[in-house]
Design a protein around this motif. Structure first.
Motif, PDB file in Angstrom:
ATOM      1  N   LEU A   5       0.836  -1.205   0.000  1.00  0.00           N
ATOM      2  CA  LEU A   5       0.000   0.000   0.000  1.00  0.00           C
ATOM      3  C   LEU A   5       0.866   1.248   0.000  1.00  0.00           C
ATOM      4  CD1 LEU A   5      -2.671  -1.087   2.609  1.00  0.00           C
ATOM      5  CD2 LEU A   5      -3.077  -0.666   0.194  1.00  0.00           C
ATOM      6  N   PRO A   6       0.352   2.367  -0.515  1.00  0.00           N
ATOM      7  CA  PRO A   6       1.106   3.624  -0.461  1.00  0.00           C
ATOM      8  C   PRO A   6       1.417   4.018   0.984  1.00  0.00           C
ATOM      9  CG  PRO A   6      -0.763   3.815  -1.945  1.00  0.00           C
ATOM     10  CD  PRO A   6      -0.899   2.504  -1.238  1.00  0.00           C
ATOM     11  N   TYR A   7       2.502   4.752   1.158  1.00  0.00           N
ATOM     12  CA  TYR A   7       2.970   5.111   2.498  1.00  0.00           C
ATOM     13  C   TYR A   7       1.903   5.827   3.319  1.00  0.00           C
ATOM     14  CZ  TYR A   7       5.417   7.446   6.244  1.00  0.00           C
ATOM     15  OH  TYR A   7       5.775   7.904   7.483  1.00  0.00           O
ATOM     16  N   ASP A   8       1.207   6.793   2.724  1.00  0.00           N
ATOM     17  CA  ASP A   8       0.221   7.560   3.486  1.00  0.00           C
ATOM     18  C   ASP A   8      -0.947   6.687   3.949  1.00  0.00           C
ATOM     19  OD1 ASP A   8      -0.611   7.329   0.838  1.00  0.00           O
ATOM     20  OD2 ASP A   8      -1.792   9.167   0.929  1.00  0.00           O
ATOM     21  N   VAL A   9      -1.328   5.712   3.152  1.00  0.00           N
ATOM     22  CA  VAL A   9      -2.405   4.793   3.542  1.00  0.00           C
ATOM     23  C   VAL A   9      -1.947   3.915   4.699  1.00  0.00           C
ATOM     24  CG1 VAL A   9      -3.874   2.898   2.748  1.00  0.00           C
ATOM     25  CG2 VAL A   9      -3.385   4.812   1.218  1.00  0.00           C
ATOM     26  N   ARG A  10      -0.715   3.416   4.618  1.00  0.00           N
ATOM     27  CA  ARG A  10      -0.180   2.593   5.711  1.00  0.00           C
ATOM     28  C   ARG A  10      -0.103   3.381   7.011  1.00  0.00           C
ATOM     29  NH1 ARG A  10       5.305   0.574   3.717  1.00  0.00           N
ATOM     30  NH2 ARG A  10       5.115   2.383   2.402  1.00  0.00           N
ATOM     31  N   ALA A  11       0.344   4.628   6.917  1.00  0.00           N
ATOM     32  CA  ALA A  11       0.460   5.463   8.110  1.00  0.00           C
ATOM     33  C   ALA A  11      -0.907   5.722   8.734  1.00  0.00           C
ATOM     34  CB  ALA A  11       1.145   6.782   7.758  1.00  0.00           C
ATOM     35  N   THR A  12      -1.909   5.956   7.910  1.00  0.00           N
ATOM     36  CA  THR A  12      -3.258   6.194   8.418  1.00  0.00           C
ATOM     37  C   THR A  12      -3.813   4.946   9.088  1.00  0.00           C
ATOM     38  OG1 THR A  12      -3.662   7.826   6.678  1.00  0.00           O
ATOM     39  CG2 THR A  12      -5.587   6.909   7.781  1.00  0.00           C
ATOM     40  N   ILE A  13      -3.614   3.793   8.480  1.00  0.00           N
ATOM     41  CA  ILE A  13      -4.090   2.540   9.075  1.00  0.00           C
ATOM     42  C   ILE A  13      -3.403   2.305  10.422  1.00  0.00           C
ATOM     43  CG2 ILE A  13      -4.072   0.023   8.835  1.00  0.00           C
ATOM     44  CD1 ILE A  13      -4.534   0.465   5.822  1.00  0.00           C
ATOM     45  N   ASP A  14      -2.102   2.523  10.481  1.00  0.00           N
ATOM     46  CA  ASP A  14      -1.380   2.341  11.739  1.00  0.00           C
ATOM     47  C   ASP A  14      -1.881   3.297  12.821  1.00  0.00           C
ATOM     48  OD1 ASP A  14       0.196   0.280  10.813  1.00  0.00           O
ATOM     49  OD2 ASP A  14       1.861   1.596  10.228  1.00  0.00           O
ATOM     50  N   ARG A  15      -2.140   4.527  12.438  1.00  0.00           N
ATOM     51  CA  ARG A  15      -2.573   5.546  13.392  1.00  0.00           C
ATOM     52  C   ARG A  15      -3.973   5.270  13.926  1.00  0.00           C
ATOM     53  NH1 ARG A  15      -5.169  10.210  12.153  1.00  0.00           N
ATOM     54  NH2 ARG A  15      -4.610   9.951   9.975  1.00  0.00           N
ATOM     55  N   LEU A  16      -4.881   4.792  13.070  1.00  0.00           N
ATOM     56  CA  LEU A  16      -6.279   4.633  13.463  1.00  0.00           C
ATOM     57  C   LEU A  16      -6.618   3.282  14.083  1.00  0.00           C
ATOM     58  CD1 LEU A  16      -8.058   6.296  10.426  1.00  0.00           C
ATOM     59  CD2 LEU A  16      -7.663   7.267  12.686  1.00  0.00           C
ATOM     60  N   SER A  17      -5.767   2.308  13.904  1.00  0.00           N
ATOM     61  CA  SER A  17      -6.086   0.950  14.372  1.00  0.00           C
ATOM     62  C   SER A  17      -5.675   0.763  15.827  1.00  0.00           C
ATOM     63  CB  SER A  17      -5.375  -0.087  13.510  1.00  0.00           C
ATOM     64  OG  SER A  17      -5.799   0.037  12.187  1.00  0.00           O
ATOM     65  N   ALA A  18      -6.638   0.303  16.635  1.00  0.00           N
ATOM     66  CA  ALA A  18      -6.385   0.086  18.055  1.00  0.00           C
ATOM     67  C   ALA A  18      -5.810  -1.308  18.318  1.00  0.00           C
ATOM     68  CB  ALA A  18      -7.669   0.276  18.850  1.00  0.00           C
ATOM     69  N   ASP A  19      -6.228  -2.290  17.552  1.00  0.00           N
ATOM     70  CA  ASP A  19      -5.735  -3.654  17.750  1.00  0.00           C
ATOM     71  C   ASP A  19      -5.475  -4.314  16.398  1.00  0.00           C
ATOM     72  OD1 ASP A  19      -8.283  -4.044  16.823  1.00  0.00           O
ATOM     73  OD2 ASP A  19      -8.991  -5.166  18.556  1.00  0.00           O
ATOM     74  N   GLU A  20      -4.947  -5.526  16.443  1.00  0.00           N
ATOM     75  CA  GLU A  20      -4.559  -6.222  15.212  1.00  0.00           C
ATOM     76  C   GLU A  20      -5.764  -6.570  14.333  1.00  0.00           C
ATOM     77  OE1 GLU A  20      -2.074 -10.144  13.769  1.00  0.00           O
ATOM     78  OE2 GLU A  20      -1.865  -9.439  15.820  1.00  0.00           O
ATOM     79  N   GLN A  21      -6.875  -6.915  14.966  1.00  0.00           N
ATOM     80  CA  GLN A  21      -8.078  -7.264  14.197  1.00  0.00           C
ATOM     81  C   GLN A  21      -8.569  -6.059  13.388  1.00  0.00           C
ATOM     82  OE1 GLN A  21     -11.338  -8.616  16.582  1.00  0.00           O
ATOM     83  NE2 GLN A  21     -12.546  -9.270  14.812  1.00  0.00           N
ATOM     84  N   GLU A  22      -8.592  -4.896  14.018  1.00  0.00           N
ATOM     85  CA  GLU A  22      -9.013  -3.683  13.305  1.00  0.00           C
ATOM     86  C   GLU A  22      -7.999  -3.317  12.222  1.00  0.00           C
ATOM     87  OE1 GLU A  22     -10.305   0.913  14.272  1.00  0.00           O
ATOM     88  OE2 GLU A  22      -9.964  -0.480  15.916  1.00  0.00           O
ATOM     89  N   HIS A  23      -6.719  -3.512  12.519  1.00  0.00           N
ATOM     90  CA  HIS A  23      -5.661  -3.243  11.542  1.00  0.00           C
ATOM     91  C   HIS A  23      -5.857  -4.112  10.296  1.00  0.00           C
ATOM     92  CE1 HIS A  23      -1.585  -3.318   9.806  1.00  0.00           C
ATOM     93  NE2 HIS A  23      -1.422  -2.137  10.389  1.00  0.00           N
ATOM     94  N   ASN A  24      -6.136  -5.398  10.486  1.00  0.00           N
ATOM     95  CA  ASN A  24      -6.354  -6.314   9.364  1.00  0.00           C
ATOM     96  C   ASN A  24      -7.610  -5.941   8.578  1.00  0.00           C
ATOM     97  OD1 ASN A  24      -4.086  -7.728  10.072  1.00  0.00           O
ATOM     98  ND2 ASN A  24      -5.198  -9.276  11.240  1.00  0.00           N
ATOM     99  N   ARG A  25      -8.653  -5.515   9.275  1.00  0.00           N
ATOM    100  CA  ARG A  25      -9.892  -5.121   8.606  1.00  0.00           C
ATOM    101  C   ARG A  25      -9.662  -3.892   7.728  1.00  0.00           C
ATOM    102  NH1 ARG A  25     -13.940  -1.577   9.211  1.00  0.00           N
ATOM    103  NH2 ARG A  25     -13.046  -0.657  11.081  1.00  0.00           N
ATOM    104  N   ARG A  26      -8.981  -2.900   8.283  1.00  0.00           N
ATOM    105  CA  ARG A  26      -8.697  -1.680   7.509  1.00  0.00           C
ATOM    106  C   ARG A  26      -7.773  -1.962   6.328  1.00  0.00           C
ATOM    107  NH1 ARG A  26     -10.208   3.114  10.112  1.00  0.00           N
ATOM    108  NH2 ARG A  26     -10.798   2.812  12.279  1.00  0.00           N
ATOM    109  N   THR A  27      -6.810  -2.853   6.520  1.00  0.00           N
ATOM    110  CA  THR A  27      -5.906  -3.225   5.428  1.00  0.00           C
ATOM    111  C   THR A  27      -6.680  -3.893   4.299  1.00  0.00           C
ATOM    112  OG1 THR A  27      -4.054  -3.484   6.963  1.00  0.00           O
ATOM    113  CG2 THR A  27      -3.861  -4.562   4.825  1.00  0.00           C
ATOM    114  N   GLY A  28      -7.576  -4.792   4.645  1.00  0.00           N
ATOM    115  CA  GLY A  28      -8.402  -5.458   3.629  1.00  0.00           C
ATOM    116  C   GLY A  28      -9.260  -4.477   2.855  1.00  0.00           C
ATOM    117  N   ILE A  29      -9.828  -3.514   3.557  1.00  0.00           N
ATOM    118  CA  ILE A  29     -10.647  -2.490   2.895  1.00  0.00           C
ATOM    119  C   ILE A  29      -9.793  -1.657   1.948  1.00  0.00           C
ATOM    120  CG2 ILE A  29     -11.959  -0.370   3.300  1.00  0.00           C
ATOM    121  CD1 ILE A  29     -12.958  -1.708   5.919  1.00  0.00           C
TER     122      ILE A  29
END
Length: 83
Positions: free
Chosen positions: A41-65
């Motif tokens: 994923l582009p850097y800015d998208v990865r940074a946003t996902i990392d910033r907004l995700s509280a746990d690994e499950q949410e991180h995986n969900r946002r990555t899939g989206i």
């Protein structure tokens, strides 16, 4: 437009080659269906996902989206302003 079909075909091929090279230089190596995992994923998208995700499950969900969005709209690189 060339009247000769062969010349026109060569001109189109050259134009597409130049466009692909320019596009790779501007937008990185991967886009659209080439994106398979979080690291692609582009850097800015990865940074946003990392910033907004509280746990690994949410991180995986946002990555899939995000990956699904990149597959659906491969030519969009910037926010469309909604949401």
């Amino acid at each position: 437009m060339y009247k000769n079909e062969e010349k026109q075909r060569e001109a189109n091929a050259e134009r597409q080659r130049r466009y692909r090279e320019k596009d790779k230089a501007l937008h990185g190596k991967r886009r659209g269906k080439d994106i398979k995992c979080f690291a692609d994923l582009p850097y800015d998208v990865r940074a946003t996902i990392d910033r907004l995700s509280a746990d690994e499950q949410e991180h995986n969900r946002r990555t899939g989206i995000a990956i699904s969005y990149q597959h659906t709209f491969p030519d969009r690189y910037y926010s469309t302003g909604c949401c």
